[in-house]
Scaffold this motif. Structure first.
Motif, PDB file in Angstrom:
ATOM      1  N   GLU A   1      23.556 -23.292 -69.001  1.00 19.25           N
ATOM      2  CA  GLU A   1      23.387 -24.691 -68.586  1.00 19.25           C
ATOM      3  C   GLU A   1      21.985 -25.202 -68.945  1.00 19.25           C
ATOM      4  N   GLN A   2      20.973 -24.385 -68.706  1.00 22.33           N
ATOM      5  CA  GLN A   2      19.606 -24.791 -69.053  1.00 22.33           C
ATOM      6  C   GLN A   2      19.452 -24.961 -70.565  1.00 22.33           C
TER       7      GLN A   2
ATOM      8  N   ASP B   1      21.808 -25.703 -72.688  1.00 20.26           N
ATOM      9  CA  ASP B   1      22.518 -26.931 -73.049  1.00 20.26           C
ATOM     10  C   ASP B   1      21.664 -28.163 -72.768  1.00 20.26           C
ATOM     11  N   ARG B   2      20.983 -28.182 -71.615  1.00 24.06           N
ATOM     12  CA  ARG B   2      20.136 -29.330 -71.276  1.00 24.06           C
ATOM     13  C   ARG B   2      18.964 -29.466 -72.242  1.00 24.06           C
TER      14      ARG B   2
ATOM     15  N   HIS C   1      20.351 -30.696 -75.591  1.00 22.97           N
ATOM     16  CA  HIS C   1      20.764 -32.101 -75.424  1.00 22.97           C
ATOM     17  C   HIS C   1      19.529 -33.010 -75.401  1.00 22.97           C
ATOM     18  N   ALA C   2      18.508 -32.593 -74.673  1.00 19.36           N
ATOM     19  CA  ALA C   2      17.290 -33.404 -74.574  1.00 19.36           C
ATOM     20  C   ALA C   2      16.623 -33.554 -75.936  1.00 19.36           C
TER      21      ALA C   2
ATOM     22  N   ARG D   1      13.616 -39.060 -77.495  1.00 13.99           N
ATOM     23  CA  ARG D   1      13.172 -38.046 -76.541  1.00 13.99           C
ATOM     24  C   ARG D   1      12.212 -37.054 -77.197  1.00 13.99           C
TER      25      ARG D   1
ATOM     26  N   VAL E   1      16.134 -37.317 -68.688  1.00 14.04           N
ATOM     27  CA  VAL E   1      16.831 -36.252 -69.429  1.00 14.04           C
ATOM     28  C   VAL E   1      15.849 -35.133 -69.770  1.00 14.04           C
TER      29      VAL E   1
ATOM     30  N   ALA F   1      15.081 -33.270 -66.543  1.00 11.95           N
ATOM     31  CA  ALA F   1      16.198 -32.411 -66.137  1.00 11.95           C
ATOM     32  C   ALA F   1      16.261 -31.140 -66.984  1.00 11.95           C
ATOM     33  N   ALA F   2      15.828 -31.242 -68.227  1.00 12.46           N
ATOM     34  CA  ALA F   2      15.798 -30.075 -69.111  1.00 12.46           C
ATOM     35  C   ALA F   2      14.590 -29.194 -68.830  1.00 12.46           C
TER      36      ALA F   2
END
Length: 133
Positions: A10-11, A13-14, A17-18, A24, A58, A61-62
């Protein structure tokens, strides 16, 4: 070879994604250089303050940036620990691919076992049987 970064799926992926959006990545670049207020960052882009705030959220969150309050301002700076972890993860992927390429190179460099009928190989006859001697 398993790529273990100490980060959960999950981390990871974040983080990816970021980093997938150019804005970003640019915000992160600025936050690496110096601490900035979100409003100062918003002034650098042709988008609304709310849109920049979402990009910052975002990144936060990452774990790539840290946001803190100072009076009425929200200041952001890069988190060097998470950036180092992301860099280490990418280095492990690079190592994996380099290892695979090295193995492929070694395989291609091996002489063909028992295959002597290909032209240009040592011990093969390269004359054309359709040509008269």
């Amino acid at each position: 070879m398993v790529v273990d970064s100490g980060l959960s799926d999950e981390q990871i992926d974040r983080v990816f994604h970021a980093l997938a959006a150019a804005t970003r990545r640019d915000i992160l670049r600025r936050a690496i250089q110096d601490e900035h207020s979100v409003s100062a960052l918003a002034g650098e882009y042709d988008m609304s303050f709310a849109a920049v705030q979402k990009h910052v959220a975002v990144l936060e969150a990452a774990g790539l940036i840290i946001k803190r309050a100072e009076g009425r301002e929200r200041l952001v700076r890069a988190d060097p620990v998470m950036i180092a972890r992301a860099r280490a993860l990418l280095a492990r992927y690079e190592e994996l691919w380099r290892s695979r390429i090295d193995r492929l190179d070694a395989l291609l460099a091996e002489p063909a076992q028992g295959n002597t009928d290909r032209p240009g190989r040592p011990g093969t006859d390269t004359t054309d049987p359709t040509q008269g001697a």
